[in-house]
Design a protein around this motif. Structure first.
Motif: not given
Length: 379
Positions: A217-232, A235-242
């Motif tokens: 009944e206990s969990r964490v969610r870690i969301i990593q926001a990524l972007q694909v740059n011109k070189e494919r 790149v990690l932008q930021n992240f959120r934790i719940f």
């Protein structure tokens, strides 16, 4: 056995595309497009041609039919274990579904918490010069045990002072569904990794949901926001934790923990110490491999209990509150994104996503790890 062709009434037909339920049917089916034959278990196997963009593509679809005499109306459920593991999915659906309430916060790539917008912070906090980093959150989640469907709502509540939380107001609601280009790799415990793709701007998010092995009944969610740059490159932008607790069966967000919530704001609390996670670890890894033949479905169960040894150093580690960490590495043209939760001394649950040099998903793994130093100490 020779293929037989027959017309099918598509209005009453439900099919599974490589393990994912197709409903409503998104294929054009006719007597010339559907091939049917019967196997020993009276399951009809269909090969359906998808029409799109002037091209015809063959896709294998599975539908279990109780009687051969009426395939249009007697479809019941998927019946081919080659694509489906219904037991694992049903256990996952049972464990992941419900009302999950807690707190959430955004962090920079250095691991520093980001303050909430001043416009949402109560005046009393501003007068006292109290910095606010955490949202109170709700995450009603529902996975159907009978069909491959999964969605949740991520609800942010406006910060309140004291027990005004019992009458909190929603600030935002973000609803997410697995399907289309989105992918989920799940474990029966309720842990999962989801890949959310924004096709408009090419960005994506990796969501690592880790359930405490000692308290489901206990969990964490870690969301990593990524972007694909011109070189494919990713790149990690930021992240959120719940950080969330289970408060009961699914009620679509109608239930609010308020002041009875069993957790507290965490973003500005002490971060994990590197000495607690670096060194040699060993654990059982369950994986889902993403080859071209498997990309027709959004749902994948992580499988296997392969024993893997890991050496973790401080390089690329992002240390976080609540005994959490993230890491990002680029090695030999591949990209590795990891999230971990130290649930006890020398005991951790982790998840990892591996991408190829051209930003294509290759593998997802969920593991339970033990520090070798802890094992030697107990020996």
């Amino acid at each position: 056995m020779a293929m037989k062709f027959c017309p099918i009434d598509t209005k009453h037909l439900f099919l599974f595309r490589c393990g994912a339920l197709v409903r409503p049917l998104d294929f054009i089916i006719s007597s010339a497009a559907v091939g049917i034959h019967r196997n020993q278990a009276d399951t009809l196997k269909l090969r359906v041609h998808e029409y799109g963009g002037g091209k015809v593509k063959g896709r294998r679809l599975i539908a279990a039919v109780s009687k051969y005499s009426n395939p249009a109306t007697d479809v019941v459920e998927a019946g081919d274990s080659e694509f489906l593991s219904t037991t694992g999915w049903k256990d996952f659906a049972s464990n992941v579904s419900g009302e999950w309430d807690g707190f959430g916060a955004e962090f920079s790539i250095e691991g520093n918490p980001v303050e909430l917008p001043e416009s949402v912070v109560p005046e009393a906090y501003r007068e006292w010069e109290v910095k606010v980093f955490d949202w109170q959150t709700q995450c009603p989640t529902l996975a159907s045990p009978e069909t491959y469907s999964f969605f949740y709502k991520s609800i942010k509540l406006l910060p309140t002072v004291g027990c005004e939380a019992d009458a909190a107001t929603q600030y935002s609601v973000n609803e997410r569904h697995i399907g289309g280009s989105n992918i989920i790799a799940y474990e029966s415990s309720g842990s999962f990794v989801a890949v959310w793709i924004n096709e408009d701007n090419g960005s994506l998010e990796l969501e690592h949901c880790l359930v405490n092995p000692r308290n489901k009944e206990s969990r964490v969610r870690i969301i990593q926001a990524l972007q694909v740059n011109k070189e494919r490159k990713l790149v990690l932008q930021n992240f959120r934790i719940f950080c969330e607790q289970w408060y009961g069966p699914f009620r679509n967000g109608d239930q609010l923990g308020g002041c009875s919530i069993r957790d507290s704001a965490f973003a500005s609390t002490e971060a994990l110490k590197s000495s607690q996670v670096i060194g040699s670890w060993q654990g059982s890894h369950a994986t889902a491999s993403f080859q071209n033949s498997q990309l027709n479905t959004s749902f994948h169960e992580v499988k296997g209990e392969g024993l893997v040894k890991i050496v973790r150093d401080e390089h690329d580690l992002i240390l976080l509150p609540k005994q959490l960490w993230c890491s990002y590495k680029e090695r030999e043209g591949e990209f590795f994104f990891e999230a971990g939760w130290l649930v006890d001394r020398g005991q951790a649950i982790t998840s990892k996503c591996i991408f190829s040099s051209n930003a294509q998903l290759k593998e997802i793994a969920i593991a339970r790890e033990t520090s070798l130093a802890e094992m030697e100490e107990k020996a």
